[in-house]
Design a protein around this motif. Structure first.
Motif, PDB file in Angstrom:
ATOM      1  N   TRP A 109     -15.530   6.220  -3.082  1.00 22.81           N
ATOM      2  CA  TRP A 109     -14.621   5.248  -3.699  1.00 22.81           C
ATOM      3  C   TRP A 109     -14.573   5.382  -5.225  1.00 22.81           C
ATOM      4  N   GLU A 151       0.836  -1.201   0.000  1.00 22.87           N
ATOM      5  CA  GLU A 151       0.000   0.000   0.000  1.00 22.87           C
ATOM      6  C   GLU A 151       0.872   1.252   0.000  1.00 22.87           C
ATOM      7  N   THR A 163      -7.879   1.080 -10.223  1.00 21.54           N
ATOM      8  CA  THR A 163      -8.353   0.536  -8.953  1.00 21.54           C
ATOM      9  C   THR A 163      -9.296   1.546  -8.309  1.00 21.54           C
ATOM     10  N   PHE A 207     -10.386   3.662  -4.937  1.00 18.23           N
ATOM     11  CA  PHE A 207      -9.641   4.173  -3.782  1.00 18.23           C
ATOM     12  C   PHE A 207     -10.561   5.028  -2.917  1.00 18.23           C
ATOM     13  N   GLU A 208     -10.201   5.132  -1.661  1.00 17.40           N
ATOM     14  CA  GLU A 208     -10.974   5.940  -0.718  1.00 17.40           C
ATOM     15  C   GLU A 208     -10.492   7.381  -0.813  1.00 17.40           C
ATOM     16  N   ARG A 212     -20.943  -0.886  -2.847  1.00 16.47           N
ATOM     17  CA  ARG A 212     -20.042  -0.941  -1.702  1.00 16.47           C
ATOM     18  C   ARG A 212     -20.820  -1.117  -0.396  1.00 16.47           C
ATOM     19  N   THR A 231      -9.682  -2.953  -4.762  1.00 18.03           N
ATOM     20  CA  THR A 231      -8.787  -2.225  -3.858  1.00 18.03           C
ATOM     21  C   THR A 231      -7.321  -2.418  -4.229  1.00 18.03           C
ATOM     22  N   ARG A 232      -7.059  -3.121  -5.319  1.00 14.34           N
ATOM     23  CA  ARG A 232      -5.683  -3.368  -5.742  1.00 14.34           C
ATOM     24  C   ARG A 232      -5.534  -2.940  -7.196  1.00 14.34           C
ATOM     25  N   ASP A 265     -15.173  -9.071  -0.994  1.00 16.44           N
ATOM     26  CA  ASP A 265     -15.452  -8.843  -2.411  1.00 16.44           C
ATOM     27  C   ASP A 265     -16.060 -10.060  -3.088  1.00 16.44           C
TER      28      ASP A 265
END
Length: 279
Positions: free
Chosen positions: A183, A50, A253, A255-256, A119, A136-137, A125
């Motif tokens: 997200w 990360e 991806t 992301f937050e 979400r 998330t990747r 997932d």
């Protein structure tokens, strides 16, 4: 024509700092199971990495973004689909095909799959009890090996003739019902990635094995997002292209976004996966 010859300079843009999930480089083949693996076998051997990085607001560039340069584009795309959870196959598929045709000039587009996401905090997932969650990747859906294989798997006897000309796999990603403020999607500028940044990863299903790319971090990479992508807009994402002279892969991806206001409704989205064939 090389990707470098298509490059253009871009101005300094507003940005946010977000945490993206990368994949550590490995000397062993990388894999993940899309179902419960055999006893004693891990679900995945991916080692996550990360990183908090700068993600630039691409809104000022939206009219200039290109599938063949950056590897992604944003288009205005009003939809006639009233409920994607009900009508994605019957109405969404032909609509996505026409959108890719219009945006790329492809002579034929086949929509072969779609994924709906909603979400839910804490959801797995791949859980059967919950819808698919935001990725998330950082990844690319196809590779230099799996792209042509996907064409062969789906197009049968016509595949070899189609592969003699240019073909591509392009995703159509759009929010459902409300802007994608929660997200959002981060997209990597294809010009800033090297082949060494893309890590082949087996995705194992019960009856087949696919291959995707994980993404190893490099400070040379440039990442963008489209804030508040609207339901009447869509992102086009290059997942593979047989033409080595243009952008072939666009890592991406969820992301937050740290600037998302509290109480923002969870993101709902759909992505259509398409094969595009060119004369």
């Amino acid at each position: 024509m090389s990707v470098q010859s298509l490059a253009r300079s871009t101005p300094q843009l507003h940005s946010v700092e977000g945490v993206l999930g990368f994949t550590q480089r490995s000397f062993e083949p990388v894999f993940s199971y899309a179902y419960d693996p055999p006893p004693g076998v891990p679900r995945t051997n991916i080692v996550p990495d990360e990183r908090r990085i700068r993600i630039e607001d691409a809104r000022p560039l939206a009219g200039d973004l290109s599938l063949d340069v950056e590897g992604f584009a944003v288009v205005r795309s009003p939809t006639a689909v009233r409920d994607f959870w009900d009508e994605a196959q019957t109405l969404g598929h032909p609509e996505a095909a026409e959108l890719v045709k219009a945006a790329t000039g492809a002579s034929r587009v086949v929509v072969y799959d779609h994924t709906l996401r909603r979400r839910i905090d804490g959801a797995d997932d791949r859980s059967a009890e919950a819808p698919r969650q935001p990725a998330t990747r950082a990844h690319v859906d196809q590779t230099v090996r799996s792209g042509p294989k996907r064409v062969r798997d789906l197009m049968g006897d016509a595949a070899e003739g189609l592969l003699k000309k240019r073909s591509a796999i392009i995703n159509v990603w759009r929010p459902i019902d409300r802007p994608a403020r929660d997200w959002p999607l981060a997209l990597g500028d294809a010009r800033t990635f090297t082949p060494d940044d893309l890590i082949p990863s087996e995705l194992r299903f019960p009856h087949r094995v696919g291959e995707t790319y994980g993404v190893a971090y490099s400070p040379a990479q440039r990442w963008f997002y489209i804030p508040d992508l609207q339901p009447n807009e869509a992102l086009l994402i290059k997942c593979w292209d047989s033409d080595a002279g243009v952008a072939r892969f666009a890592p991406h991806t969820g992301f937050e976004d740290p600037t998302t206001p509290p109480g923002t409704p969870p993101r709902e989205s759909i992505e259509f996966r398409t094969l595009a064939f060119f004369d």
